[in-house]
Write a protein that holds these residues in place. Structure first.
Motif, PDB file in Angstrom:
ATOM      1  N   MET A   1       0.827  -1.203   0.000  1.00 52.84           N
ATOM      2  CA  MET A   1       0.000   0.000   0.000  1.00 52.84           C
ATOM      3  C   MET A   1       0.867   1.262   0.000  1.00 52.84           C
ATOM      4  O   MET A   1       0.561   2.247  -0.673  1.00 52.84           O
ATOM      5  CB  MET A   1      -0.926   0.009   1.225  1.00 52.84           C
ATOM      6  CG  MET A   1      -1.720   1.314   1.382  1.00 52.84           C
ATOM      7  SD  MET A   1      -2.722   1.734  -0.039  1.00 52.84           S
ATOM      8  CE  MET A   1      -4.095   0.645   0.229  1.00 52.84           C
ATOM      9  N   GLY A   2       1.978   1.220   0.743  1.00 53.58           N
ATOM     10  CA  GLY A   2       2.861   2.385   0.776  1.00 53.58           C
ATOM     11  C   GLY A   2       3.430   2.707  -0.591  1.00 53.58           C
ATOM     12  O   GLY A   2       3.428   3.858  -1.038  1.00 53.58           O
ATOM     13  N   ALA A 112      12.733   8.606  -0.480  1.00 57.57           N
ATOM     14  CA  ALA A 112      12.978   7.998   0.825  1.00 57.57           C
ATOM     15  C   ALA A 112      11.866   7.015   1.186  1.00 57.57           C
ATOM     16  O   ALA A 112      12.121   5.921   1.722  1.00 57.57           O
ATOM     17  CB  ALA A 112      13.101   9.078   1.897  1.00 57.57           C
ATOM     18  N   PHE A 113      10.609   7.374   0.901  1.00 63.73           N
ATOM     19  CA  PHE A 113       9.489   6.469   1.151  1.00 63.73           C
ATOM     20  C   PHE A 113       9.652   5.172   0.360  1.00 63.73           C
ATOM     21  O   PHE A 113       9.407   4.077   0.881  1.00 63.73           O
ATOM     22  CB  PHE A 113       8.166   7.135   0.759  1.00 63.73           C
ATOM     23  CG  PHE A 113       7.511   7.906   1.877  1.00 63.73           C
ATOM     24  CD1 PHE A 113       7.260   7.311   3.099  1.00 63.73           C
ATOM     25  CD2 PHE A 113       7.121   9.226   1.694  1.00 63.73           C
ATOM     26  CE1 PHE A 113       6.641   8.006   4.130  1.00 63.73           C
ATOM     27  CE2 PHE A 113       6.511   9.929   2.709  1.00 63.73           C
ATOM     28  CZ  PHE A 113       6.264   9.325   3.930  1.00 63.73           C
ATOM     29  N   VAL A 175       1.732   5.094   7.960  1.00 67.55           N
ATOM     30  CA  VAL A 175       2.693   5.640   8.918  1.00 67.55           C
ATOM     31  C   VAL A 175       3.965   4.795   8.901  1.00 67.55           C
ATOM     32  O   VAL A 175       3.894   3.563   8.909  1.00 67.55           O
ATOM     33  CB  VAL A 175       2.088   5.662  10.337  1.00 67.55           C
ATOM     34  CG1 VAL A 175       3.120   6.128  11.356  1.00 67.55           C
ATOM     35  CG2 VAL A 175       0.865   6.560  10.373  1.00 67.55           C
ATOM     36  N   VAL A 176       5.111   5.468   8.876  1.00 61.01           N
ATOM     37  CA  VAL A 176       6.392   4.766   8.945  1.00 61.01           C
ATOM     38  C   VAL A 176       6.820   4.705  10.407  1.00 61.01           C
ATOM     39  O   VAL A 176       6.954   5.758  11.058  1.00 61.01           O
ATOM     40  CB  VAL A 176       7.464   5.502   8.110  1.00 61.01           C
ATOM     41  CG1 VAL A 176       8.805   4.782   8.216  1.00 61.01           C
ATOM     42  CG2 VAL A 176       7.030   5.596   6.661  1.00 61.01           C
ATOM     43  N   PRO A 177       7.014   3.527  10.969  1.00 59.27           N
ATOM     44  CA  PRO A 177       7.441   3.437  12.373  1.00 59.27           C
ATOM     45  C   PRO A 177       8.761   4.180  12.576  1.00 59.27           C
ATOM     46  O   PRO A 177       9.678   4.074  11.746  1.00 59.27           O
ATOM     47  CB  PRO A 177       7.618   1.926  12.600  1.00 59.27           C
ATOM     48  CG  PRO A 177       6.802   1.280  11.530  1.00 59.27           C
ATOM     49  CD  PRO A 177       6.855   2.202  10.354  1.00 59.27           C
ATOM     50  N   GLY A 322      15.187   5.933   8.074  1.00 56.49           N
ATOM     51  CA  GLY A 322      14.771   7.037   8.927  1.00 56.49           C
ATOM     52  C   GLY A 322      15.333   8.372   8.479  1.00 56.49           C
ATOM     53  O   GLY A 322      15.436   8.681   7.296  1.00 56.49           O
ATOM     54  N   ILE A 323      15.721   9.205   9.464  1.00 60.94           N
ATOM     55  CA  ILE A 323      16.214  10.554   9.185  1.00 60.94           C
ATOM     56  C   ILE A 323      17.531  10.518   8.409  1.00 60.94           C
ATOM     57  O   ILE A 323      17.777  11.369   7.547  1.00 60.94           O
ATOM     58  CB  ILE A 323      16.389  11.347  10.501  1.00 60.94           C
ATOM     59  CG1 ILE A 323      15.023  11.668  11.093  1.00 60.94           C
ATOM     60  CG2 ILE A 323      17.159  12.642  10.259  1.00 60.94           C
ATOM     61  CD1 ILE A 323      14.155  12.565  10.223  1.00 60.94           C
TER      62      ILE A 323
END
Length: 383
Positions: A1-2, A112-113, A175-177, A322-323
């Motif tokens: 889905m992402g 990034a996603f 939502v990305v944990p 992540g970041i």
């Protein structure tokens, strides 16, 4: 889905953006604005990208990835509505700057996603598919504008509809944990510098990719005219370069996924792409004797640049999360864009000075520098 949500959002958003960009230039021309002012308006988009990209990770940490993506999708829609409802030129510039800022955030966050959502054994494939889809939007947007026509408000209505659908797709991104190390990871300029130190050769590959894909494409009509092509044929060189960029992304991503040692495999493919670009640049020295060579050479240079960017993003996506992933993606975007700007800025003067010798020799020097760096790091195993 992402993955589906990011792909759907990007497809509609960028189709709307690339329909809006030429439309605004047409509208400015209809208002009898000077060519210089119209050029500044077009450059405002890149200014917005440069302003926001160094701070993409800081904004993402403050707002979260989904909220930042919502802003990146909603701001161009607000800008398009503003273009429809006002004729104030200064406000158009402000809205275009806002759209550029949003575009810079989308560029970083979407990639990034995709790296976050893709299975590790198919990361190259999905990044290649994404790159191909982005290339397709360069065709979809202007084609829709040509079909609808720039007169009246119909074209802006189509742009608003496309951007609205893209925003709706953005709401489906899951939502990305949060990653444990993201809270301590440096952001802003410090985070960018850390990313450069962590992946210096990957960033060099991104720069060379932007040089050969983004930068050369912008000045290919000038090169075509300088070697004696007609105006229409010279303009078509851009399409040939874009075709090479679009067709190669998926195959090179799939090949990158097949290596047992994926890090060494990606580095080998990067070196091969730069070596091919080097050979193609050498071939430009023969164009004076065989003008037809310009077409396959331009195709190969576009494909090599696209491959380098695809492999660089795949390498970063496989190593970071992540970041730190947002940081490294932002640096790659900056280096790719910088490569494009350097190529377009210097190539015009080189073409005017020596299109058959000086211009190819500079391309040869850039490709040779990248090849030496990639071969050294491949042997040493450094990042």
């Amino acid at each position: 889905m992402g993955l589906l949500a990011v792909f759907g959002s990007t497809l509609f958003q960028l189709s709307g953006v690339f329909m809006l960009s030429p439309l605004m230039l047409v509208l400015l021309t209809q208002r009898e604005v000077s060519t210089s002012v119209a050029g500044l308006f077009a450059a405002t988009t890149w200014l917005g990208i440069f302003i926001v990209t160094p701070f993409a990770s800081a904004l993402t940490r403050r707002w979260g990835q989904r909220r930042t993506m919502w802003f990146a999708s909603g701001a161009p829609l607000l800008a398009a509505i503003g273009f429809l409802t006002t004729d104030a030129l200064w406000l158009w510039f402000a809205l275009e700057l806002l759209a550029g800022v949003a575009g810079g955030l989308r560029w970083v966050l979407a990639e990034a996603f995709i790296a976050e959502f893709s299975p590790s054994d198919r990361l190259g494939r999905y990044i290649g598919i994404y790159a191909t889809m982005v290339g397709a939007t360069f065709i979809i947007g202007p084609t829709l504008l040509a079909w609808v026509g720039p007169e009246g408000h119909a074209a802006l209505g189509w742009v608003i509809a496309l951007l609205g659908v893209g925003l709706a797709w953005t709401a489906l991104i899951p939502v990305v944990p949060p990653h444990a190390e993201s809270a301590q990871a440096p952001v802003g300029l410090r985070g960018l510098w850390l990313a450069v130190r962590s992946h210096p050769v990957i960033m060099l590959a991104g720069f060379i990719g932007g040089f050969f894909e983004l930068g050369l494409a912008s000045i290919l009509p000038l090169y075509g005219l300088a070697i004696g092509l007609g105006a229409a044929a010279a303009a078509l060189l851009i399409s040939v370069s874009g075709l090479g960029s679009t067709l190669i992304a998926i195959p090179v991503g799939m090949v990158a996924d097949r290596f047992t040692d994926k890090v060494r495999g990606r580095r080998t493919l990067m070196a091969l792409c730069v070596a091919i670009a080097l050979l193609a640049a050498c071939g430009l020295l023969l164009v004076a004797q065989a003008q037809w060579l310009a077409w396959p050479i331009v195709f190969v240079l576009g494909a090599a640049g696209s491959s380098l960017y695809t492999l660089s993003m795949t390498d970063i996506g496989a190593r970071e999360q992540g970041i730190t992933l947002v940081n490294s993606t932002a640096v790659l975007v900056l280096n790719y864009t910088l490569g494009g700007l350097v190529a377009s800025a210097m190539s015009g003067a080189l073409i005017e000075w020596s299109p058959l010798a000086g211009f190819p020799l500079v391309l040869i020097a850039v490709a040779a520098t990248g090849l030496v760096a990639l071969l050294r790091t491949r042997r040493s195993g450094r990042p």
